[in-house]
Scaffold this active site. Structure first.
Site, mmCIF file in Angstrom:
data_model
loop_
_atom_site.group_PDB
_atom_site.id
_atom_site.type_symbol
_atom_site.label_atom_id
_atom_site.label_comp_id
_atom_site.label_asym_id
_atom_site.label_seq_id
_atom_site.Cartn_x
_atom_site.Cartn_y
_atom_site.Cartn_z
ATOM 1 N N ASP A 92 -3.149 -5.259 0.168
ATOM 2 C CA ASP A 92 -3.074 -4.587 -0.813
ATOM 3 C C ASP A 92 -2.279 -4.897 -1.950
ATOM 4 O O ASP A 92 -1.872 -3.749 -2.488
ATOM 5 C CB ASP A 92 -3.209 -3.149 -0.433
ATOM 6 C CG ASP A 92 -3.932 -2.180 -1.454
ATOM 7 O OD1 ASP A 92 -4.752 -2.548 -2.191
ATOM 8 O OD2 ASP A 92 -3.530 -1.019 -1.458
ATOM 9 N N GLU A 140 0.623 -2.800 10.035
ATOM 10 C CA GLU A 140 -0.990 -2.538 10.545
ATOM 11 C C GLU A 140 -1.655 -3.607 10.914
ATOM 12 O O GLU A 140 -2.866 -4.131 10.225
ATOM 13 C CB GLU A 140 -1.518 -1.998 9.008
ATOM 14 C CG GLU A 140 -0.983 -0.808 8.495
ATOM 15 C CD GLU A 140 -1.808 0.048 7.636
ATOM 16 O OE1 GLU A 140 -3.029 -0.390 6.827
ATOM 17 O OE2 GLU A 140 -1.758 1.176 7.334
ATOM 18 N N ASN A 143 0.974 5.024 9.646
ATOM 19 C CA ASN A 143 0.513 5.324 8.353
ATOM 20 C C ASN A 143 -0.737 5.969 8.240
ATOM 21 O O ASN A 143 -1.826 5.341 9.016
ATOM 22 C CB ASN A 143 0.345 3.621 7.743
ATOM 23 C CG ASN A 143 1.308 2.940 7.637
ATOM 24 O OD1 ASN A 143 2.620 3.251 7.850
ATOM 25 N ND2 ASN A 143 1.155 1.596 7.483
ATOM 26 N N TYR A 189 -3.895 8.489 6.248
ATOM 27 C CA TYR A 189 -4.437 8.739 4.978
ATOM 28 C C TYR A 189 -5.537 10.038 5.253
ATOM 29 O O TYR A 189 -6.703 9.847 4.537
ATOM 30 C CB TYR A 189 -4.730 7.490 4.255
ATOM 31 C CG TYR A 189 -3.795 6.713 3.567
ATOM 32 C CD1 TYR A 189 -3.172 6.843 2.655
ATOM 33 C CD2 TYR A 189 -3.409 5.685 4.631
ATOM 34 C CE1 TYR A 189 -2.153 6.218 2.138
ATOM 35 C CE2 TYR A 189 -2.383 4.841 4.305
ATOM 36 C CZ TYR A 189 -1.618 5.109 3.002
ATOM 37 O OH TYR A 189 -0.653 4.294 2.511
ATOM 38 N N GLU A 246 3.634 5.949 6.168
ATOM 39 C CA GLU A 246 2.875 5.951 4.715
ATOM 40 C C GLU A 246 2.013 7.248 4.992
ATOM 41 O O GLU A 246 1.513 7.600 5.994
ATOM 42 C CB GLU A 246 1.831 4.454 4.700
ATOM 43 C CG GLU A 246 2.653 3.309 4.241
ATOM 44 C CD GLU A 246 1.731 2.291 4.417
ATOM 45 O OE1 GLU A 246 0.546 2.468 3.887
ATOM 46 O OE2 GLU A 246 2.116 1.058 4.628
ATOM 47 N N LYS A 263 -0.953 5.085 -5.846
ATOM 48 C CA LYS A 263 -0.356 6.086 -4.909
ATOM 49 C C LYS A 263 1.187 6.278 -5.460
ATOM 50 O O LYS A 263 1.698 6.903 -4.769
ATOM 51 C CB LYS A 263 -0.753 5.748 -3.556
ATOM 52 C CG LYS A 263 -1.960 5.574 -3.109
ATOM 53 C CD LYS A 263 -2.303 5.643 -1.597
ATOM 54 C CE LYS A 263 -3.662 5.516 -1.172
ATOM 55 N NZ LYS A 263 -4.374 4.310 -1.507
HETATM 56 C C1 GCB Z 1 -2.114 0.996 3.742
HETATM 57 C C2 GCB Z 1 -1.279 -0.202 3.634
HETATM 58 C C3 GCB Z 1 -0.848 -0.319 2.266
HETATM 59 C C4 GCB Z 1 -1.874 -0.053 1.098
HETATM 60 C C5 GCB Z 1 -2.249 1.588 1.676
HETATM 61 C C6 GCB Z 1 -3.218 1.974 0.722
HETATM 62 O O1 GCB Z 1 -2.360 1.464 4.947
HETATM 63 O O2 GCB Z 1 -0.079 -0.386 4.435
HETATM 64 O O3 GCB Z 1 -0.426 -1.802 2.134
HETATM 65 O O4 GCB Z 1 -1.495 -0.258 0.071
HETATM 66 O O5 GCB Z 1 -2.718 1.806 2.889
HETATM 67 O O6 GCB Z 1 -2.911 2.475 -0.396
HETATM 68 O O7 GCB Z 1 -4.406 2.012 0.908
#
Ligand code: GCB
Length: 594
Positions: free
Chosen positions: A168, A408, A466, A468, A504, A568
């Site tokens: 990404d 990841e 990581n 989200y 993350e 982000k």
């Molecule tokens: C992740 C990745 C990172 C991405 C991020 C995202 O888990 O490690 O490279 O930029 O998520 O913002 O989706």
């Protein structure tokens, strides 16, 4: 590998600047002899990515081969010395010609490489330099690449990005770090590796392994300059090597609160004459893991900071020193004490600054989102080679307290990863890395999709995750998201019994977008989500750190879920603070974890 330095035995000449440039999409430059003469009116800054600098020539998304050329002058004072050409990094691979003759090749993006070019040049005369850079990646490179066709073959059309990338961040191409010529004497100090440890009673130990070339039977003299008392040490060079033990009484240990650096002066002596000198900054410190704690010099330490990127408008991934300085200023302002070099090694200039400014760094190998279905012996070989070279480059930095051997794996959810391919692969990678550096903890940040059975947990010293929840999963439902996260963290801890850190967590945020209710993309949502994560992390006795994703907005390949940038960032791409920056500043100014 030593960073070039000017001293009484060595001279450095930076030859970065504006160079000639030509893309080579058909790949015929080499057969047409462009390395002898690069005919073009196009100019480019080195260091710098071609993508945004030359967007108007259609290069924003260009992935492929391109040529860089410059004319240099070899100073007369270089006569009788060994002359080295050193490129800080070229992404992702490079081939170099000096005066039309091939000097060498390099396949490791993000890392420096150098060649002894003495025989190709004449001191007191001009010379030409040509570099063919290729930004294409394959299944056997680190990082791994992906082709447009693969998205269709893998039935992942919705995930297709342009340019295609397994990661990404924009696959910027170019010579990204300074290009230098430097000299050494013909008998010279080739490498120094220092390991430090601490002993009861404020004593420090430095063990220096020195590699000297053409120096059989000469003497190496090591002197420590700095606080405390420390006798000089010397040793004969045998088979190119010497190991020297240096003891420092009343030692000032290196730490974020006091990033004290000793100067280790190494001199190569022949018949009482100094033949070569190199001075290295050394921070005496020790990193350990005990129970649920990460210890620095025997004291528990909690990491507050960011996953970052090397990314800036126009320059792309090119090193811009004012941006390096600004980023350290902002990290200090927000009371961060650490960062991860997600997802690749950062410039040597940044690493040296982390040493001086007292930042704790998780140094990452660019094995980002490895797809095990496409991993083969070649990938493993490239991965090991990368680890060897990165450890070699960064061994002496006190700031580097942990290695991340990748990021990841199993992002796309490959069948059999957890109980098959993944275990075998990571076992091999970790045991290889540990033979090279037994002193530092190692980890691989895990992605949510790989779940809690991810084999990287078994081999890691610290569980790095990581997550989200509240963004990619359960968007807008932060209370529920936090409950899921808490359950998962507790499950991870009871399964593995290791310290855990969140490498993350974050939310895309458009500066200026506000809302009175929980609404994705607003500044309030980012602020709230980060605070909820941080409060949860601090409520657990087994956590050792929180790294927000990301320090600043950064450019990504094109995809419908990105508006040019991954947003982000807590700071914008031009380094303006979003609302969350002030919240972090207040949370991180609390000295204690809880
Ligand atoms: C992740 C990745 C990172 C991405 C991020 C995202 O888990 O490690 O490279 O930029 O998520 O913002 O989706």
């Amino acid at each position: 590998m030593l960073y070039p330095q000017t001293n009484r035995n060595r001279t450095v000449l930076d030859i970065s600047g504006i160079w000639k440039f030509q893309v080579d999409p058909e790949d015929f430059g080499e057969t047409q002899g462009w390395f002898k003469n690069l005919e073009t009116d196009i100019e480019i800054a080195v260091p710098g990515s071609w993508n945004e600098q030359l967007e108007e020539l259609g290069l924003l998304h260009y992935v492929g081969a391109a040529w860089f050329g410059t004319a240099i002058f070899i100073p007369s004072e270089f006569a009788g010395r060994r002359i080295w050409l050193r490129i800080g990094s070229a992404d992702y691979s490079a081939k170099v010609w000096v005066n039309g003759t091939l000097a060498g090749e390099n396949g490791n993006g993000f890392l420096p490489f150098e060649f002894d070019v003495t025989r190709f040049v004449v001191p007191g005369e001009a010379a030409t330099l040509a570099v063919r850079v290729d930004s294409r990646l394959t299944n056997e490179t680190i990082p791994q690449g992906i082709l447009t066709q693969d998205y269709a073959d893998e039935k992942r059309l919705r995930e297709e990005t342009f340019p295609p990338a397994r990661f990404d961040f924009s696959p910027f191409g170019g010579i990204h770090r300074p290009v230098k010529l430097y000299t050494t004497p013909s008998s010279y100090i080739h490498d120094i590796k220092v390991d430090t440890s601490i002993l009861q009673g404020q004593k420090g130990v430095m063990v220096a392994r020195v590699l000297a070339k053409e120096a059989e039977g000469m003497t190496l003299l090591c002197r420590v300059v700095g606080a405390g008392t420390h006798p000089n040490t010397s040793s004969l060079v045998r088979k190119d090597e010497a190991t020297l033990d240096l003891h420092v009484d009343d030692c000032r240990y290196w730490s974020p609160a006091d990033p004290y650096l000793y100067k280790l002066v190494v001199e190569l002596m022949n018949n009482g004459e100094v033949v070569d000198t190199y001075t290295l900054d050394v921070g005496v410190r020790e990193v350990r893991i005990r129970g649920n704690s990460l210890l620095l010099n025997g004291e528990p330490i909690y990491l507050k900071g960011f996953g970052r990127h090397e990314d800036f408008a126009v320059t792309g991934k090119g090193l811009v020193l004012p941006v390096v300085v600004k980023d350290f200023q902002l990290m200090k302002w927000v009371h961060a004490n650490s960062f991860r070099t997600s997802h690749y090694p950062y410039a040597e200039e940044t690493m040296a600054m982390a040493d001086r400014q007292g930042f704790l760094v998780i140094d990452e190998v660019p094995a980002v989102s490895l797809d095990m279905r496409h991993v083969n012996e070649g990938t493993l070989k490239a991965h090991k080679e990368f680890i060897r070279k990165l450890f070699d480059r960064d061994h002496n930095h006190p700031s580097v307290i942990m290695w991340a051997l990748g990021n990841e794996p199993n992002l796309v959810g490959e069948d059999g990863y957890c109980n098959g391919s993944g275990k075998k692969y990571w076992k091999e990678v970790f045991s290889f890395a540990r033979t090279l550096d037994p002193s530092r903890p190692m980890t691989v940040p895990n992605c949510q999709r790989a779940g809690i059975e991810d084999p990287v947990f078994e081999f890691s010293d610290i569980i790095a995750i990581n997550r989200y929840y509240g963004w990619y999963e359960y968007p807008g439902r932060l209370d529920f998201a936090i409950k899921v996260l808490e359950r998962e963290m507790d499950a991870l801890h009871s399964k593995y019994g290791k310290p855990l850190m969140m490498t993350e967590f974050g939310a895309d945020t458009v500066p200026g977008l506000h809302s009175t209710s929980d609404q994705l993309f607003t500044e309030q949502y980012q602020e709230k989500m980060l605070e909820m994560y941080i409060r949860l992390l601090r409520s657990k006795s087994y956590t050792v750190g929180e790294h927000v994703w990301n320090f600043a907005d950064f450019r990504t390949p094109q995809h419908f879920r990105r508006v040019l940038l991954n947003m982000k960032g807590v700071f914008t791409r031009s380094r303006q603070p979003k609302l969350a920056a002030f919240k972090l500043k207040s949370l991180w100014s609390e000295s204690e974890k809880k």
